[in-house]
Design a protein around this motif. Structure first.
Motif, PDB file in Angstrom:
ATOM      1  N   ILE A 139      37.845  41.844  40.809  1.00 12.48           N
ATOM      2  CA  ILE A 139      39.078  41.209  40.344  1.00 12.48           C
ATOM      3  C   ILE A 139      39.458  41.707  38.953  1.00 12.48           C
ATOM      4  N   SER A 140      38.443  42.074  38.139  1.00 13.88           N
ATOM      5  CA  SER A 140      38.734  42.576  36.797  1.00 13.88           C
ATOM      6  C   SER A 140      39.448  43.925  36.860  1.00 13.88           C
ATOM      7  N   ALA A 141      39.112  44.757  37.859  1.00 11.16           N
ATOM      8  CA  ALA A 141      39.783  46.048  38.018  1.00 11.16           C
ATOM      9  C   ALA A 141      41.247  45.842  38.377  1.00 11.16           C
ATOM     10  N   LEU A 142      41.510  44.829  39.182  1.00 12.80           N
ATOM     11  CA  LEU A 142      42.898  44.534  39.536  1.00 12.80           C
ATOM     12  C   LEU A 142      43.680  44.048  38.318  1.00 12.80           C
ATOM     13  N   TYR A 143      43.070  43.134  37.563  1.00 10.75           N
ATOM     14  CA  TYR A 143      43.772  42.577  36.409  1.00 10.75           C
ATOM     15  C   TYR A 143      43.962  43.603  35.291  1.00 10.75           C
ATOM     16  N   ARG A 144      43.114  44.615  35.241  1.00 11.50           N
ATOM     17  CA  ARG A 144      43.338  45.668  34.243  1.00 11.50           C
ATOM     18  C   ARG A 144      44.618  46.436  34.542  1.00 11.50           C
ATOM     19  N   ARG A 145      44.956  46.521  35.798  1.00 10.06           N
ATOM     20  CA  ARG A 145      46.156  47.265  36.207  1.00 10.06           C
ATOM     21  C   ARG A 145      47.375  46.362  36.302  1.00 10.06           C
ATOM     22  N   TYR A 146      47.167  45.145  36.777  1.00 12.56           N
ATOM     23  CA  TYR A 146      48.281  44.208  36.968  1.00 12.56           C
ATOM     24  C   TYR A 146      47.886  42.870  36.363  1.00 12.56           C
ATOM     25  N   PRO A 147      48.551  42.440  35.279  1.00 17.69           N
ATOM     26  CA  PRO A 147      48.172  41.203  34.590  1.00 17.69           C
ATOM     27  C   PRO A 147      48.202  39.959  35.467  1.00 17.69           C
ATOM     28  N   GLY A 148      49.020  39.996  36.522  1.00 17.28           N
ATOM     29  CA  GLY A 148      49.126  38.833  37.393  1.00 17.28           C
ATOM     30  C   GLY A 148      49.799  39.192  38.707  1.00 17.28           C
ATOM     31  N   LYS A 149      49.884  38.208  39.564  1.00 15.41           N
ATOM     32  CA  LYS A 149      50.486  38.424  40.883  1.00 15.41           C
ATOM     33  C   LYS A 149      51.952  38.828  40.762  1.00 15.41           C
ATOM     34  N   GLU A 150      52.630  38.246  39.786  1.00 14.97           N
ATOM     35  CA  GLU A 150      54.056  38.554  39.594  1.00 14.97           C
ATOM     36  C   GLU A 150      54.265  40.049  39.382  1.00 14.97           C
ATOM     37  N   GLN A 151      53.467  40.657  38.538  1.00 12.11           N
ATOM     38  CA  GLN A 151      53.611  42.088  38.247  1.00 12.11           C
ATOM     39  C   GLN A 151      53.244  42.941  39.462  1.00 12.11           C
ATOM     40  N   LEU A 152      52.276  42.496  40.227  1.00 13.87           N
ATOM     41  CA  LEU A 152      51.880  43.222  41.432  1.00 13.87           C
ATOM     42  C   LEU A 152      52.999  43.190  42.470  1.00 13.87           C
ATOM     43  N   LEU A 153      53.625  42.038  42.654  1.00 12.74           N
ATOM     44  CA  LEU A 153      54.734  41.918  43.599  1.00 12.74           C
ATOM     45  C   LEU A 153      55.931  42.755  43.144  1.00 12.74           C
TER      46      LEU A 153
END
Length: 228
Positions: free
Chosen positions: A61-75
Motif C-alpha cells: 500500500i505504501s508503494a501505491l501511496y507514493r505514486r497516488y496520495p489518495g483514491k481521488e488522484q488515482l481515479l
C-alpha cells in the motif's frame, strides 16, 4: 479497422516505458501494475478501497501511496488516461475516411474495443473532475460530434439520429462482458452491427419513440453527490 487510418492506435497509456533501469524501472512497473489493477477493481466496484487495488497489483500500500496520495488522484489518472485514448482513436477518423458512415462505425468500434468508456461511466460521480479532465472531455466530445456530423450531413444517418446517441451506444456495447474475452468482443461487434444498421438512413424507418439524451442528462452523472 479501416486501412485508411493515418496512424496506428497509440499503445495503452498504462504500458510501462521501456529503456529504464534500476529504481526508475521498478517504479514504472509498479505504476503499470497499479493502474491495470485499478481498472480491474473499479470496473467491478467503483467504491472499492485503494487497499483492494494494491492487493490486485501485488504491491504494498505504501508503494501505491507514493505514486497516488489518495483514491481521488488515482481515479483522476484513470479517467484522464481513458480520455486521452478516446481522443487518440477519434483523431484517426476525424477526416471521415473512407466514407463518413464507415468512419463513424469504425470509430465506435475502436472505442468499444479499447474498452475505455465502460470505466469512465463507472467512475462518473465518484470523484471531483479536474480542469485538465474538463479540457480533455471537451476535446473528446468535439471530435465525436464532428465524426457523427459528417455522416449526418452526408445523408447517411436517419433524420432523428443525434450525436448524443453515440455515448449511449458505447454504454450499451461495453456493458456486454463475459468471462470469455474473445466471445465478449464477438458479441460487442455483433450488436454494433445491429445498432449501426439501425442508425442508417432508411425511408421505411418510423420515428423513434423518445428523443436522444440531452447534454445535461449525459453530464448529470458526473456531479459528485453532496453529503447530507
Amino acid at each position: 479497422m479501416s486501412s485508411s487510418l493515418k496512424d496506428p492506435v497509440q499503445p495503452p497509456p498504462h504500458e510501462p516505458p521501456r529503456g529504464l533501469n534500476g529504481r526508475r524501472a521498478q517504479a514504472a512497473r509498479n505504476d503499470h501494475s497499479i493502474l491495470a489493477a485499478a481498472r480491474t477493481v473499479f470496473l467491478q466496484s467503483p467504491q472499492a478501497p485503494v487497499a483492494a487495488v494494491a492487493k490486485e497489483a501485488g504491491v504494498g500500500i505504501s508503494a501505491l501511496y507514493r505514486r497516488y496520495p489518495g483514491k481521488e488522484q488515482l481515479l483522476q489518472k484513470l479517467c484522464a488516461d481513458g480520455l486521452r485514448t478516446f481522443i487518440s482513436i477519434a483523431e484517426q477518423y476525424s477526416d471521415g475516411q473512407p466514407d463518413p458512415f464507415t468512419a463513424l462505425k469504425d470509430f465506435v468500434r475502436g472505442i468499444v474495443d479499447a474498452d475505455v468508456h465502460a470505466l469512465t461511466v463507472k467512475l462518473a460521480g465518484t470523484f471531483t473532475p479536474t480542469p485538465e479532465l474538463g479540457e480533455l472531455s471537451v476535446r473528446a466530445d468535439l471530435l465525436m460530434k464532428s465524426i457523427f456530423q459528417r455522416a449526418f450531413d452526408g445523408g447517411m444517418l436517419r433524420a432523428d439520429a443525434d450525436a448524443n446517441d453515440v455515448p449511449m451506444i458505447f454504454e450499451q456495447l461495453t456493458a456486454i462482458r463475459l468471462l470469455d474475452e474473445a466471445r465478449t468482443v464477438a458479441l460487442r461487434h455483433r450488436y454494433l452491427d445491429l445498432i449501426m444498421d439501425g442508425m442508417r438512413s432508411n425511408p421505411t424507418f418510423g420515428t423513434l419513440s423518445a428523443p436522444a439524451p440531452s447534454g445535461m442528462e449525459l453530464g448529470e452523472r458526473w456531479a459528485v453527490p453532496q453529503s447530507a
